[in-house]
Motif scaffolding. Structure first.
Motif, PDB file in Angstrom:
ATOM      1  N   GLY A   1     -15.434   3.946   1.917  1.00 19.72           N
ATOM      2  CA  GLY A   1     -14.138   4.573   1.674  1.00 19.72           C
ATOM      3  C   GLY A   1     -13.629   4.290   0.272  1.00 19.72           C
ATOM      4  N   THR A   2     -13.929   3.094  -0.238  1.00 14.13           N
ATOM      5  CA  THR A   2     -13.528   2.751  -1.599  1.00 14.13           C
ATOM      6  C   THR A   2     -14.258   3.623  -2.608  1.00 14.13           C
TER       7      THR A   2
ATOM      8  N   SER B   1       0.830  -1.213   0.000  1.00 16.79           N
ATOM      9  CA  SER B   1       0.000   0.000   0.000  1.00 16.79           C
ATOM     10  C   SER B   1       0.862   1.259   0.000  1.00 16.79           C
TER      11      SER B   1
ATOM     12  N   VAL C   1     -10.376  10.101  -7.281  1.00 15.32           N
ATOM     13  CA  VAL C   1      -9.496   9.834  -8.414  1.00 15.32           C
ATOM     14  C   VAL C   1     -10.124  10.329  -9.709  1.00 15.32           C
TER      15      VAL C   1
ATOM     16  N   VAL D   1      -6.740   7.167  -0.108  1.00 15.39           N
ATOM     17  CA  VAL D   1      -7.940   6.553   0.470  1.00 15.39           C
ATOM     18  C   VAL D   1      -8.065   5.096   0.027  1.00 15.39           C
ATOM     19  N   LEU D   2      -7.743   4.817  -1.247  1.00 18.34           N
ATOM     20  CA  LEU D   2      -7.893   3.468  -1.787  1.00 18.34           C
ATOM     21  C   LEU D   2      -6.886   2.485  -1.205  1.00 18.34           C
TER      22      LEU D   2
ATOM     23  N   GLY E   1     -12.782   7.013  -2.536  1.00 19.58           N
ATOM     24  CA  GLY E   1     -11.507   7.036  -3.247  1.00 19.58           C
ATOM     25  C   GLY E   1     -11.700   7.072  -4.748  1.00 19.58           C
TER      26      GLY E   1
ATOM     27  N   GLY F   1      -7.215  10.508  -3.494  1.00 20.66           N
ATOM     28  CA  GLY F   1      -8.004   9.329  -3.817  1.00 20.66           C
ATOM     29  C   GLY F   1      -7.190   8.061  -3.731  1.00 20.66           C
ATOM     30  N   VAL F   2      -5.949   8.106  -4.214  1.00 18.66           N
ATOM     31  CA  VAL F   2      -5.068   6.945  -4.112  1.00 18.66           C
ATOM     32  C   VAL F   2      -4.808   6.614  -2.651  1.00 18.66           C
TER      33      VAL F   2
ATOM     34  N   TYR G   1      -2.676   7.008 -10.982  1.00 23.07           N
ATOM     35  CA  TYR G   1      -3.847   7.216 -10.132  1.00 23.07           C
ATOM     36  C   TYR G   1      -4.908   6.155 -10.407  1.00 23.07           C
TER      37      TYR G   1
END
Length: 272
Positions: free
Chosen positions: A240-241, A69, A248, A109-110, A244, A106-107, A219
């Motif tokens: 959360g996904t 990650s 992005v 969060v993912l 994200g 966004g990345v 991204y």
């Protein structure tokens, strides 16, 4: 730490290059475009070092010490590097800066932010960050120096040169224990899909869309990975996904919007 029965980093990168070259060079030969390598081999060799040899090795060694990650988050710095290096040719507008920030968020969060690792974690993170910078430089290099070379020829040439450069190191790190069959299958998949097909698509994308837009693929990578996990591995789709994904998409949209054209101010012509 590399376990017994696994493929060491130098051998992994050399193997990926060899498999990709075996896939791509016959395609280039069938299309009659291999002659471009004879005329531009020096340029292609530089690209092979900057885009494959250096970053692939840095990431492979770096991931030994940090989590995947954190690796994904650090590689996502690439669009920012490209934007800074290209700021003279394509000035950074407020919209582009906002897009880059949103996309990076966004990345984050993912993939999350797991900074755990071994005692060399800081060194591993530095390696991956340098790889992201190398990717950024290589992307600009493709646009400015090799955009006229057919993608299959460029990808085949860079992977073949990568194999030649790293084969001596691969031989020196030949493992004493036999390598597991799963490791060979994983290497084959990396060579065909994540190297041959990916480079072919990426070089074509840079030629069509330019380096700034092409760099945004870092991204999108986590988005694809999470989607595949949800669709193929039945992983849960969390809020959360979704957030994200939205960040992005918004970031990519803002980063690729054309800059507003300012109307020209004309001086009034005096009458009489």
């Amino acid at each position: 730490m590399v376990r017994q029965g696994q493929i060491r980093p130098a051998r992994a990168v050399a193997g990926r290059g060899l498999i990709a070259a075996l896939v791509l060079l016959p395609v280039a030969a069938s299309r009659g475009t291999l002659g471009a390598l004879r005329e531009r081999w020096g340029t292609v060799a530089i690209l092979a070092v900057v885009h494959i040899v250096v970053p692939f090795l840095l990431i492979t060694y770096g991931e030994v010490h940090i989590t995947s990650s954190l690796t994904g988050l650090l590689i996502a710095v690439e669009p920012v590097v490209i934007a800074l290096l290209m700021s003279r040719a394509e000035p950074l507008t407020r919209g582009r800066v906002a897009g880059l920030v949103l996309g990076f968020a966004g990345v984050a969060v993912l993939v999350g932010l797991d900074v755990s690792g071994d005692r060399l974690g800081l060194l591993g993170a530095g390696m991956v960050l340098l790889a992201a910078v190398s990717y950024g430089v290589a992307t600009i290099f493709v646009q400015r120096r090799t955009a006229d070379i057919p993608p299959e020829t460029l990808a085949g040439g860079t992977t073949a040169i990568t194999t030649l450069v790293l084969t001596p190191f691969a031989i020196l790190t030949w493992p004493a224990a036999p390598v597991h069959a799963d490791a060979w299958l994983a290497l084959a998949a990396l060579g065909v899909f994540c190297t041959a097909v990916a480079l072919l698509a990426f070089y074509r994308l840079v030629a069509l869309a330019g380096s700034n837009r092409a760099g945004l693929v870092t991204y999108v990578n986590p988005v694809v990975a999470v989607l595949l996990g949800v669709l193929l591995l039945n992983e849960p789709l969390r809020w959360g996904t979704v957030a994200g994904f939205a960040l992005v998409v918004a970031g990519c949209w803002l980063s690729t919007r054309p800059a507003p054209v300012r109307p020209e101010v004309t001086e009034p012509v005096p009458v009489g």
